[in-house]
Design an enzyme around this catalytic site. Structure first.
Site, short mmCIF file in Angstrom:
data_model
loop_
_atom_site.label_atom_id
_atom_site.label_comp_id
_atom_site.label_asym_id
_atom_site.label_seq_id
_atom_site.Cartn_x
_atom_site.Cartn_y
_atom_site.Cartn_z
N PHE A 112 -12.65 32.34 13.80
CA PHE A 112 -14.13 31.95 14.15
C PHE A 112 -13.75 30.33 14.09
CE2 PHE A 112 -16.30 29.55 10.49
CZ PHE A 112 -15.05 29.92 9.79
N LYS A 113 -12.62 30.31 13.07
CA LYS A 113 -12.23 28.85 13.15
C LYS A 113 -11.86 28.32 14.23
CE LYS A 113 -10.42 29.05 8.92
NZ LYS A 113 -10.83 30.21 8.18
N ASP A 114 -12.20 28.82 15.66
CA ASP A 114 -11.68 28.09 16.81
C ASP A 114 -13.30 27.30 17.14
OD1 ASP A 114 -8.94 28.54 17.15
OD2 ASP A 114 -9.64 30.32 18.30
N MET A 117 -12.69 23.70 15.00
CA MET A 117 -11.03 23.32 15.59
C MET A 117 -11.27 22.84 16.69
SD MET A 117 -9.33 23.25 12.73
CE MET A 117 -8.99 23.82 12.12
#
Ligand SMILES: *Cc1c(COP(=O)(O)O)cnc(C)c1O
Length: 464
Positions: A112-114, A117
């Site tokens: 989920f960091k995409d 980011m």
């Protein structure tokens, strides 16, 4: 919208002033002066918008120093079906009536960091271009954050990334994800040490203020306000996908580590999104579960931080947590400063503790055995293969379901990233998204270096 610090500094800063920063000068975190309010009519108007359009509407409420046409083009370049796999960007995967996963992990690094980011990469390129500046991002990673940062910044004008990782300690898949990037502005450094050595080097370089200034060293850590803001959008999207009208309420369960993800849910709720409960799910590193049960915040030392099969939640202290405490304590910066200045953590008084319920927060934790059982049950009952972090979420979510309230469990990674535990639970190989089947065989671009701050400074100086 202007931003202030959680530790009492009331200097008001604009979005683009804090975009490239981490902590506020007084050591606090940035929050908006007030949360913009979203009423029923606005929510109704937002039903049916594309994810990018929804993101534009929400971000516009917080960003007034980027012209609307530029901001719209930034979000439209970011949230595409090409990058995130589906037109819904964060589609729901129903498990049974009233229970669904919300898929946040279909970006380039399968976590989920995409979601945040990828937006940060576009915002950084835009703002650096506008200022005619350059930024050299220095970070340490044991997996997810580093690869999300590299995929977001690859090929971006004005940005270099220097990412330290402990030599030989990431999974072959994670190594392949990062080291196969051939972009000239991405620099992988495999340090002959452990993760803490990498982090110590980043700290040492950042503490050398002359070097930091001369080489324009920055970071992309999880306390960055723009990252948190990007995450607010998918709470609105999840709500709108799960409901037919605004009278309905939903709850979210969030696999949590640094409290960044669930803090975005808190912001959405403060804006007026009808969220019943925000369920904080932890693994054996249960510092947050302990807080929500007892009102005692007790960060752990490295020795008390467990290595688990949901490694992206293996934290000792929750770096975004101070934002919630600021709101909980009626935005009393002096009290926040006193609490977080105390070594070893703090305990809320009874009055303060009683306020937690009003913010919708509850919590729970799980163990390796729980993860295995939940992965099996989810696969057998619903035919859905989930990763270990999402399993932590689902296990705790089931304890907090209420009649008439849809429970959405945020899926924070794909099972392909944590294949060993999937094999242990079900004896099957998790499928990989198309194009990643043979990623380990791709040529690698990485420099191996000793635990030596001077050598790493020299490497940076030679490559910017
Ligand atoms: C980072 C991460 C988390 C924890 O998110 P926080 O914002 O740090 O609470 C959970 N699951 C996965 C897969 C992650 O990468």
């Amino acid at each position: 919208m202007r931003y202030i610090s959680t530790r009492g500094d009331r200097t008001e800063r604009r979005f683009c002033e804090i975009l490239l920063e981490g902590l506020a000068p007084d050591g606090g975190l940035y929050l908006p002066v007030a949360y913009p309010q979203v009423d029923d009519a606005t929510l109704s108007r937002w039903r049916g918008l594309s994810y990018a359009e929804l993101a534009f509407e929400i971000l516009s409420l917080f960003i007034d120093d980027i012209p609307a046409k530029d901001l719209r083009s930034i979000v439209q370049r970011t949230y595409t079906a090409e990058v995130f796999g589906t037109p819904e960007i964060t589609p729901l995967k129903p498990l049974e009536p009233g229970l669904a996963l919300q898929a946040l992990s279909n970006g380039p690094t399968l976590a989920f960091k995409d979601m945040a980011m990828q937006l940060l990469g576009q915002l950084f390129e835009y703002e650096l271009g506008r200022r005619g500046e350059q930024l050299n991002i220095l970070g340490a990673t044991s997996g997810d954050t580093g690869s999300a940062a590299e995929y977001a910044m690859r090929g971006k004008q004005g940005v270099h990334v220097f990412m330290l990782s402990p030599q030989g300690r990431m999974s072959p898949f994670q190594q392949a994800q990062m080291f196969s990037l051939q972009d000239a502005n991405i620099h992988n450094i495999a340090v002959e040490g452990v993760f803490d050595d990498c982090q110590d080097i980043v700290k040492a370089v950042s503490n050398d203020l002359d070097f930091k200034r001369k080489y324009k060293i920055g970071t992309v850590n999880s306390i960055n306000w723009a990252r948190l803001l990007a995450q607010v959008v998918y709470y609105f999207a999840g709500y709108l996908y799960a409901t037919k009208g605004n009278a309905e309420k939903v709850s979210f369960t969030v696999p949590s580590g640094n409290f960044g993800n669930v803090c975005a849910g808190h912001v959405a709720r403060m804006m007026g999104l009808p969220i019943e409960k925000l369920v904080v799910a932890t693994n054996e590193n249960d510092v947050l579960d302990e807080f929500f049960r007892s009102g005692v915040y007790r960060p752990r030392g490295t020795a008390d931080t467990h290595e688990t099969s949901s490694p992206s939640m293996d934290i000792s202290k929750a770096s975004n947590f101070e934002r919630f405490v600021f709101d909980l304590l009626g935005r009393d910066g002096a009290r926040v400063k006193a609490l977080f200045g105390q070594a070893g953590g703090f305990a809320l008084d009874a009055d303060e503790k009683a306020r937690i319920a009003g913010f919708g927060f509850v919590s729970g934790s799980s163990t390796h055995a729980d993860r295995l059982a939940t992965i099996r049950a989810c696969y057998r009952q619903y035919g859905q293969l989930i990763d270990t972090h999402t399993a932590d979420g689902l296990k705790v979510a089931l304890q907090w379901r209420e009649p008439g309230v849809t429970m959405l469990v945020l899926e924070t990674a794909l099972p392909a990233k944590f294949a060993a535990t999937i094999r242990e639970a079900l004896d099957i190989e998790p499928p990989r998204p198309a194009g990643l089947e043979h990623i380990e065989a791709l040529p690698k671009r990485v420099t191996q270096m000793p635990v030596d701050t001077a050598a790493i400074k020299a490497f940076i100086a030679a490559h910017v």
